[in-house]
Design a protein around this motif. Structure first.
Motif, PDB file in Angstrom:
ATOM      1  N   LEU A 106      70.080  99.122  40.235  1.00 16.32           N
ATOM      2  CA  LEU A 106      71.495  98.807  40.417  1.00 16.32           C
ATOM      3  C   LEU A 106      71.882  98.794  41.894  1.00 16.32           C
ATOM      4  O   LEU A 106      72.708  97.977  42.326  1.00 16.32           O
ATOM      5  N   LEU A 107      71.298  99.680  42.661  1.00 17.02           N
ATOM      6  CA  LEU A 107      71.617  99.730  44.085  1.00 17.02           C
ATOM      7  C   LEU A 107      71.038  98.540  44.850  1.00 17.02           C
ATOM      8  O   LEU A 107      71.552  98.153  45.901  1.00 17.02           O
ATOM      9  N   GLU A 108      69.990  97.963  44.282  1.00 17.99           N
ATOM     10  CA  GLU A 108      69.312  96.861  44.969  1.00 17.99           C
ATOM     11  C   GLU A 108      69.734  95.491  44.457  1.00 17.99           C
ATOM     12  O   GLU A 108      69.449  94.470  45.095  1.00 17.99           O
ATOM     13  N   SER A 109      70.412  95.436  43.310  1.00 16.72           N
ATOM     14  CA  SER A 109      70.741  94.155  42.695  1.00 16.72           C
ATOM     15  C   SER A 109      72.250  93.976  42.578  1.00 16.72           C
ATOM     16  O   SER A 109      72.964  94.890  42.171  1.00 16.72           O
ATOM     17  N   GLN A 110      72.725  92.791  42.923  1.00 16.20           N
ATOM     18  CA  GLN A 110      74.146  92.488  42.801  1.00 16.20           C
ATOM     19  C   GLN A 110      74.522  92.056  41.386  1.00 16.20           C
ATOM     20  O   GLN A 110      75.678  92.119  41.006  1.00 16.20           O
TER      21      GLN A 110
ATOM     22  N   LEU B  95      76.678  99.996  35.983  1.00 13.82           N
ATOM     23  CA  LEU B  95      76.764 100.854  34.806  1.00 13.82           C
ATOM     24  C   LEU B  95      75.378 101.114  34.228  1.00 13.82           C
ATOM     25  O   LEU B  95      74.579 100.185  34.061  1.00 13.82           O
ATOM     26  N   VAL B  96      75.088 102.384  33.945  1.00 13.82           N
ATOM     27  CA  VAL B  96      73.872 102.765  33.235  1.00 13.82           C
ATOM     28  C   VAL B  96      74.269 103.169  31.817  1.00 13.82           C
ATOM     29  O   VAL B  96      75.179 103.984  31.634  1.00 13.82           O
ATOM     30  N   VAL B  97      73.591 102.593  30.824  1.00 11.80           N
ATOM     31  CA  VAL B  97      73.919 102.862  29.420  1.00 11.80           C
ATOM     32  C   VAL B  97      72.728 103.498  28.724  1.00 11.80           C
ATOM     33  O   VAL B  97      71.641 102.904  28.659  1.00 11.80           O
ATOM     34  N   LEU B  98      72.933 104.705  28.212  1.00  9.62           N
ATOM     35  CA  LEU B  98      71.937 105.385  27.394  1.00  9.62           C
ATOM     36  C   LEU B  98      72.191 104.994  25.945  1.00  9.62           C
ATOM     37  O   LEU B  98      73.184 105.413  25.352  1.00  9.62           O
ATOM     38  N   GLY B  99      71.326 104.173  25.367  1.00  6.13           N
ATOM     39  CA  GLY B  99      71.607 103.718  24.013  1.00  6.13           C
ATOM     40  C   GLY B  99      70.423 103.050  23.355  1.00  6.13           C
ATOM     41  O   GLY B  99      69.327 102.963  23.915  1.00  6.13           O
ATOM     42  N   GLY B 100      70.688 102.545  22.167  1.00  9.29           N
ATOM     43  CA  GLY B 100      69.665 101.877  21.390  1.00  9.29           C
ATOM     44  C   GLY B 100      69.985 100.404  21.184  1.00  9.29           C
ATOM     45  O   GLY B 100      70.759  99.801  21.940  1.00  9.29           O
ATOM     46  N   ASP B 101      69.444  99.834  20.129  1.00 13.95           N
ATOM     47  CA  ASP B 101      69.549  98.404  19.880  1.00 13.95           C
ATOM     48  C   ASP B 101      70.998  97.935  19.780  1.00 13.95           C
ATOM     49  O   ASP B 101      71.386  96.947  20.407  1.00 13.95           O
ATOM     50  N   GLY B 102      71.816  98.638  19.008  1.00 18.65           N
ATOM     51  CA  GLY B 102      73.208  98.243  18.842  1.00 18.65           C
ATOM     52  C   GLY B 102      73.975  98.300  20.147  1.00 18.65           C
ATOM     53  O   GLY B 102      74.800  97.422  20.449  1.00 18.65           O
ATOM     54  N   SER B 103      73.714  99.326  20.931  1.00 12.65           N
ATOM     55  CA  SER B 103      74.383  99.484  22.227  1.00 12.65           C
ATOM     56  C   SER B 103      74.023  98.349  23.170  1.00 12.65           C
ATOM     57  O   SER B 103      74.886  97.809  23.880  1.00 12.65           O
TER      58      SER B 103
ATOM     59  N   VAL C 274      79.628  92.265  34.697  1.00 12.19           N
ATOM     60  CA  VAL C 274      79.232  93.677  34.623  1.00 12.19           C
ATOM     61  C   VAL C 274      77.781  93.807  35.067  1.00 12.19           C
ATOM     62  O   VAL C 274      76.890  93.132  34.534  1.00 12.19           O
ATOM     63  N   ASN C 275      77.541  94.647  36.026  1.00 11.92           N
ATOM     64  CA  ASN C 275      76.194  94.912  36.525  1.00 11.92           C
ATOM     65  C   ASN C 275      75.671  96.150  35.793  1.00 11.92           C
ATOM     66  O   ASN C 275      76.100  97.259  36.064  1.00 11.92           O
ATOM     67  N   PHE C 276      74.764  95.963  34.843  1.00 16.42           N
ATOM     68  CA  PHE C 276      74.364  97.099  34.021  1.00 16.42           C
ATOM     69  C   PHE C 276      72.853  97.164  33.814  1.00 16.42           C
ATOM     70  O   PHE C 276      72.147  96.156  33.842  1.00 16.42           O
TER      71      PHE C 276
END
Length: 319
Positions: free
Chosen positions: A275-279, A96-104, A117-119
Motif C-alpha cells: 500500500l505504501l508503494e502503490s497508488q 485499506l487492509v481487510v482481514l477477511g474471507g471470500d465474501g469480504s 479505494v486502494n486496498f
C-alpha cells in the motif's frame, strides 16, 4: 500516508496479531495507522479511529478481534457503499487492509470498482477456502483445536467400544475435515468436494471389525449436511453405539498458535509495504509454495479453491 485496517466476516485466530503488527509497523515506517471498528458496518457508520500503541498493547495472545467484525447486508446497497467511501475520505485514509474471507473480498471487489479505494486483503478464515493461497490466517490454530478435541474423543471411543461422528466447520470446503482426519487417523472422512463411497467404506470397516476393530471415528465436514446420516449408518449397518459431536465455534476461538502469529506478522507487513508503494491496488496477499505474493482481487474472487489431490489420495478418499 494514513492507512486503516478492518476485519470482515467470521473471526479467526491471529487477527489481533495482524492488527498489532499493522499499527506497530506503520509507526516504525513513520506513517499513520487507523482502526475501523465493527467491520463493514463500522465503515458505513464511520467508526474510524487513529490508532495509538495502547490500542494494540497486550492483544497478541488473544483470540477473536479487538476491532471486532461484522457481516453487513447494508453494504449490498450502493448508497451505503458510497457512505463508507465518504467516511474513508473524511478521515484522510489513503489505503485499506481487510482481514477477511471470500465474501469480504467479493464485497471489496465491488467497492474498489465503484470508488478509487486502494486496498489489500489478507486471507483470514479457518475454512482455508481462498483461491490462490495455500494458507489462510487462523487455520493452524483451528486445526490444533480440532486435533485436541479428537484426541480426547478417541480416548472415550476406544474405552467404550463406541463410534463417534465429529462435525467440523469449513462451509463448502472440506480442508479442515481432510487435514484433521489425516492427523487423527480417522476411519471415515466425508467432505463436500467428493461423493462419499459408502459401499467401499462399509466393506473395509466390516473387514476391520471382523479382525478386532472396536471403535470408529468419522470426521464430517459441515458443508455435506450428512452428520446425522453417517451416524445412523454406522449404528445401524456397522452395529456400533454412536455419538455425535458438533465442535462448532470453539474452532474459531482461542489464543493463536505461534505459526498463526508469525503468519499474521508476515501478511500484515506485506500488505502495508504494498500500500505504501502503490497508488492504486486491489490485491490479496497470498502464500504459495512457501513464498508470499500478491494476486489481483479479480483473480481471487473469480476462481474456486481446490483441495490438494495428494491429501485426498492419502486418505483414499478418491476411491
Amino acid at each position: 500516508m494514513a492507512l486503516a485496517i478492518m476485519g470482515s466476516g467470521g473471526d479467526a485466530p491471529g487477527m489481533n496479531a495482524a492488527v498489532k503488527k499493522f499499527v506497530d509497523y506503520l509507526y516504525d515506517r513513520g506513517e499513520t495507522p487507523h482502526l475501523i471498528y465493527d467491520g463493514l458496518e463500522g465503515l458505513i457508520d464511520g467508526k474510524i479511529k487513529k490508532a495509538e500503541h495502547k490500542d494494540v498493547a497486550g492483544i497478541l495472545h488473544r483470540g477473536g478481534c479487538v476491532i471486532r467484525s461484522s457481516r453487513s447486508k447494508r453494504f449490498y446497497d450502493y448508497e451505503y457503499r458510497k457512505q463508507a467511501y465518504e467516511n474513508l475520505q473524511k478521515n484522510g485514509i489513503d489505503g485499506l487492509v481487510v482481514l477477511g474471507g471470500d465474501g469480504s473480498f467479493r464485497a471489496m471487489d465491488v467497492f474498489s470498482k465503484e470508488f478509487p479505494v486502494n486496498f489489500v486483503g489478507i486471507p483470514t478464515t479457518i475454512d482455508n477456502d481462498i483461491y490462490g493461497t495455500d494458507y489462510c490466517l487462523g487455520v493452524d490454530t483451528a486445526l490444533n483445536t480440532i486435533r485436541d478435541a479428537l484426541d480426547k474423543i478417541y480416548d472415550t471411543a476406544s474405552t467404550f467400544n463406541r463410534a463417534f461422528v465429529v462435525e467440523v466447520m469449513g462451509r463448502e470446503c472440506g480442508y479442515l475435515a481432510v487435514i484433521s482426519a489425516m492427523g487423527s487417523g480417522a476411519e471415515v472422512c466425508v467432505i463436500p468436494e467428493v461423493a462419499f463411497n459408502r459401499p467401499v467404506a462399509e466393506a473395509r470397516l466390516k473387514r476391520e471389525i471382523a479382525n478386532g476393530r472396536n471403535y470408529i471415528l468419522a470426521i464430517v465436514a459441515e458443508g455435506t449436511k450428512k452428520t446425522q446420516e453417517i451416524a445412523e449408518w454406522i449404528e445401524k449397518d456397522l452395529g456400533f453405539e454412536t455419538r455425535v459431536t458438533v465442535l462448532g465455534h470453539i474452532q474459531r476461538g482461542g489464543a493463536p498458535s505461534s505459526y498463526d502469529r508469525l503468519m499474521a506478522f508476515e501478511f500484515a507487513v506485506r500488505a502495508v509495504d504494498h500500500l505504501l508503494e502503490s497508488q492504486r491496488s486491489n490485491k490479496v496477499v497470498v502464500y504459495q509454495n512457501g513464498h508470499f505474493d500478491l494476486l489481483e482481487i479479480d483473480t481471487v474472487v473469480s476462481n474456486k479453491y481446490q483441495l490438494n489431490p495428494r491429501h485426498l489420495a492419502m486418505l483414499n478418499i478418491l476411491d
